[in-house]
Design an enzyme around this catalytic site. Structure first.
Site, short mmCIF file in Angstrom:
data_model
loop_
_atom_site.label_atom_id
_atom_site.label_comp_id
_atom_site.label_asym_id
_atom_site.label_seq_id
_atom_site.Cartn_x
_atom_site.Cartn_y
_atom_site.Cartn_z
N GLN A 78 0.85 -1.37 -0.15
CA GLN A 78 0.06 0.08 -0.06
C GLN A 78 0.74 1.22 0.15
O GLN A 78 1.78 1.40 0.85
CB GLN A 78 -1.06 -0.05 1.03
CG GLN A 78 -1.86 -1.24 1.13
CD GLN A 78 -1.54 -2.26 2.08
OE1 GLN A 78 -0.40 -2.50 2.10
NE2 GLN A 78 -2.62 -3.02 2.71
N GLN A 86 -0.46 -0.27 -5.86
CA GLN A 86 -1.46 -0.65 -4.89
C GLN A 86 -1.86 0.69 -4.11
O GLN A 86 -1.08 1.31 -3.50
CB GLN A 86 -0.89 -1.77 -3.80
CG GLN A 86 -2.01 -2.08 -2.95
CD GLN A 86 -1.69 -3.34 -2.21
OE1 GLN A 86 -0.67 -4.06 -2.38
NE2 GLN A 86 -2.42 -3.65 -1.09
N ASP A 87 -3.34 0.81 -4.24
CA ASP A 87 -3.83 1.80 -3.35
C ASP A 87 -3.45 3.38 -3.85
O ASP A 87 -3.07 4.07 -3.12
CB ASP A 87 -3.48 1.73 -1.88
CG ASP A 87 -4.42 0.43 -1.12
OD1 ASP A 87 -5.17 -0.07 -2.05
OD2 ASP A 87 -4.21 0.34 -0.12
N ASP A 140 -6.61 -2.67 -6.06
CA ASP A 140 -7.33 -1.77 -5.22
C ASP A 140 -7.18 -0.31 -5.58
O ASP A 140 -7.06 0.45 -4.54
CB ASP A 140 -7.16 -2.12 -3.74
CG ASP A 140 -7.68 -3.42 -3.62
OD1 ASP A 140 -8.22 -4.18 -4.22
OD2 ASP A 140 -7.34 -3.96 -2.56
N ARG A 188 -13.39 -5.32 -5.89
CA ARG A 188 -13.66 -6.36 -5.06
C ARG A 188 -14.32 -5.77 -3.70
O ARG A 188 -13.80 -4.46 -3.48
CB ARG A 188 -12.39 -7.11 -4.82
CG ARG A 188 -11.22 -6.40 -4.11
CD ARG A 188 -10.00 -7.37 -4.12
NE ARG A 188 -8.95 -6.68 -3.38
CZ ARG A 188 -8.05 -7.47 -2.79
NH1 ARG A 188 -8.38 -8.87 -2.35
NH2 ARG A 188 -6.82 -6.90 -2.24
#
Length: 562
Positions: free
Chosen positions: A356, A378-379, A400, A468
């Site tokens: 993250q 990520q993120d 994500d 998700r």
């Protein structure tokens, strides 16, 4: 378009839960005196609700005031508990301190939001006007989001067990209490929403594209702005609906402006301005700015304009592997109401191996990003809370990479999944709604979803999904968007086993492209292929009440379906 894998009855029930006042009162009259059992029976945790309202007897308004007052009291107690730990930092690890600092920041926000809510409900004994009820429901939704964020930070860092145990216990009860407060507020003060299905056919301000805004400036301010832009295209100025700019400063690394750093320019901005005062504009000249920026709540109605995507770049590399929480890993963070950013790139260059790593964290109400680029893995983009709008932006990432629990609309944006680590799959969204009364969700309209340059040659070997469910009531809608062949035919990926598959709300409407076919989509109870009537709930006008506040930004937008 036909509904997939849901009966008409199930659809109707889902829509009631998702869009209207989520739970009906047993009494038809909100002013009837009823026992706590009647009020609590349809809350998420009826037994807990009954303990909150025990030995009381009143109307929905009486119960709502009691609950909000208790929420406010508990928020202060929790803030004091966090502060007590931070007073003795020498006994704490660095990850614990950073997680506690997040909790401290969020607890202070919650106290402010709940104070405003109590002031509102103490004065009102019937449905609030739509705009006011939307404001308060938005803030009470953010209270729950903030609690969840504090909890996530403690869980995902190597925090001291003693601190975790104490705070987890308090957070667990407080989340239940704040959920009751949100539920009772929604029952008592939120009117049934009238969903508009007709809009101006061409939206608003659509003659201003590619980062141009209709700004209204004094001759002095315009001279500074045009000089700072140099040989760039001058700003167009409209004769009406112009955006008032009150003052300007210029940031330039070569010393030719007022400041050489963005942080110093932000510090010079006035505090607590009103929308009617006009924007304080910070023009940021071309350059790579290696700064960590956090725009505090008192820097309201700030507008930052860069020289263009990939010309004005704000960059950093904080990440969770290096002991930052996801929340405080952001290169750029903003919580100031009415923030606008135009023509800029925001980066987190930590790379996929650092997990993250946030480029932008946005918790600013009625905030807007126009013609901006967000780059990470990520993120990448943390749409944390409150109401947000993104127009003609580019978003790059892997796992994500658009996540959070704001009420947010992405309109005419480009989403570019990148090459993740070996063994990883891409998920464009991970929406974090934890309560059915939260008026939050991610709406993606008229987007273009294509593989980034590093992913394009190996699309067949990496799976990419639309999203998700990060949290139990995750809510995401894709409508009128182009999906290239990189999208897995199932469309969506589970988080863990069957978690949230029947409580989430994932929907698609009238998308195009080789990845848009819904024939082989997931068959989860919470997934739907929707029609125009349902999709209208997620437009700028209905989902964000954007007609009330986006006009003042000058940013182009379409109110409804395109």
């Amino acid at each position: 378009m036909a509904f997939k894998n849901l009966s008409l009855l199930k659809l109707c029930v889902s829509l009631v839960l998702s869009f209207l006042s989520p739970i009906s009162m047993a009494s038809n009259n909100k002013h009837d005196v009823v026992p706590p059992e009647t009020i609590c029976q349809s809350t998420l945790d009826p037994s807990y609700c009954k303990t909150v309202l025990a030995n009381q007897n009143g109307t929905i308004f009486d119960y709502g005031r009691i609950s909000v007052r208790m929420s406010l009291s508990q928020s202060r107690k929790f803030s004091n508990l966090v502060n007590s730990y931070l007073q003795d930092r020498s006994s704490l690890s660095l990850p614990t301190i950073r997680a506690l600092e997040d909790c401290q920041f969020l607890a202070e926000q919650n106290f402010e939001y709940l104070s405003n809510a109590l002031d509102t409900v103490d004065k009102a004994s019937d449905d609030l006007p739509a705009a006011q009820s939307d404001d308060q429901q938005t803030m009470l939704s953010a209270v729950l989001t903030n609690e969840e964020t504090c909890l996530e930070g403690l869980q995902t860092t190597a925090s001291d067990q003693r601190v975790k145990s104490d705070l987890f216990s308090s957070l667990s009860d407080d989340k239940k209490l704040h959920s009751v407060s949100l539920d009772l507020f929604t029952k008592g003060w939120v009117p049934q929403k009238n969903i508009s299905t007709s809009w101006q056919p061409n939206g608003r301000h659509l003659d201003f594209r590619n980062g141009r805004l209709p700004l209204q400036m004094s001759n002095r301010v315009r001279a500074i702005y045009d000089s700072a832009r140099g040989h760039g295209r001058k700003l167009l100025q409209a004769t009406s609906d112009s955006v008032l700019v009150n003052d300007i400063v210029v940031v330039s690394q070569d010393g030719s402006g007022n400041f050489t750093t963005i942080n110093n320019a932000i510090a010079a901005a006035p505090n607590n301005t009103a929308a009617s005062d006009g924007y304080f504009l910070i023009f940021i000249k071309e350059g790579v700015y290696q700064e960590y920026i956090s725009i505090a709540k008192n820097k309201r109605y700030l507008m930052m304009v860069g020289a263009g995507i990939n010309r004005t770049i704000i960059t950093g590399d904080h990440n969770v592997v290096d002991n930052f929480t996801t929340f405080n890993s952001a290169t750029f963070a903003v919580v100031a109401q009415g923030f606008v950013a135009v023509n800029m790139t925001f980066q987190n260059t930590a790379g996929p191996s650092k997990n993250q790593a946030v480029a932008v964290r946005n918790g600013a109400d009625m905030s807007t990003f126009y013609s901006c680029s967000f780059e990470g893995y990520q993120d990448t983009l943390y749409t944390h809370s409150l109401r947000q709008f993104y127009r003609e932006c580019d978003i790059y990432g892997t796992v994500d990479f658009i996540f959070g629990n704001a009420a947010v609309v992405f309109q005419t944006c480009n989403m570019y999944p990148r090459l993740p680590l070996s063994g990883q799959f891409n998920a464009i969204t991970a929406q974090g709604r934890t309560d059915p009364n939260q008026n939050t969700g991610t709406s993606i309209q008229n987007a273009t979803i294509k593989a980034a340059d590093d992913l394009a040659p190996v699309v067949g070997t990496v799976q990419t999904y639309l999203g998700r469910p990060w949290k139990e009531y995750s809510r995401t809608v894709y409508m009128q968007s182009f999906m290239d062949s990189l999208i897995n035919p199932a469309g969506w990926h589970e988080w863990s086993g069957t978690f949230a598959l029947s409580t989430l709300f994932y929907a698609e409407y009238n998308n195009t492209g080789p990845g848009s076919s819904t024939v082989n989509r997931v068959t989860w109870p919470g997934y739907q292929v929707i029609n125009a009537t349902v999709a209208a709930n997620f437009t700028v006008s209905n989902f964000l009440s954007g007609d009330n506040w986006l006009v003042q930004t000058g940013v182009p937008f379409s109110s409804g379906l395109i």
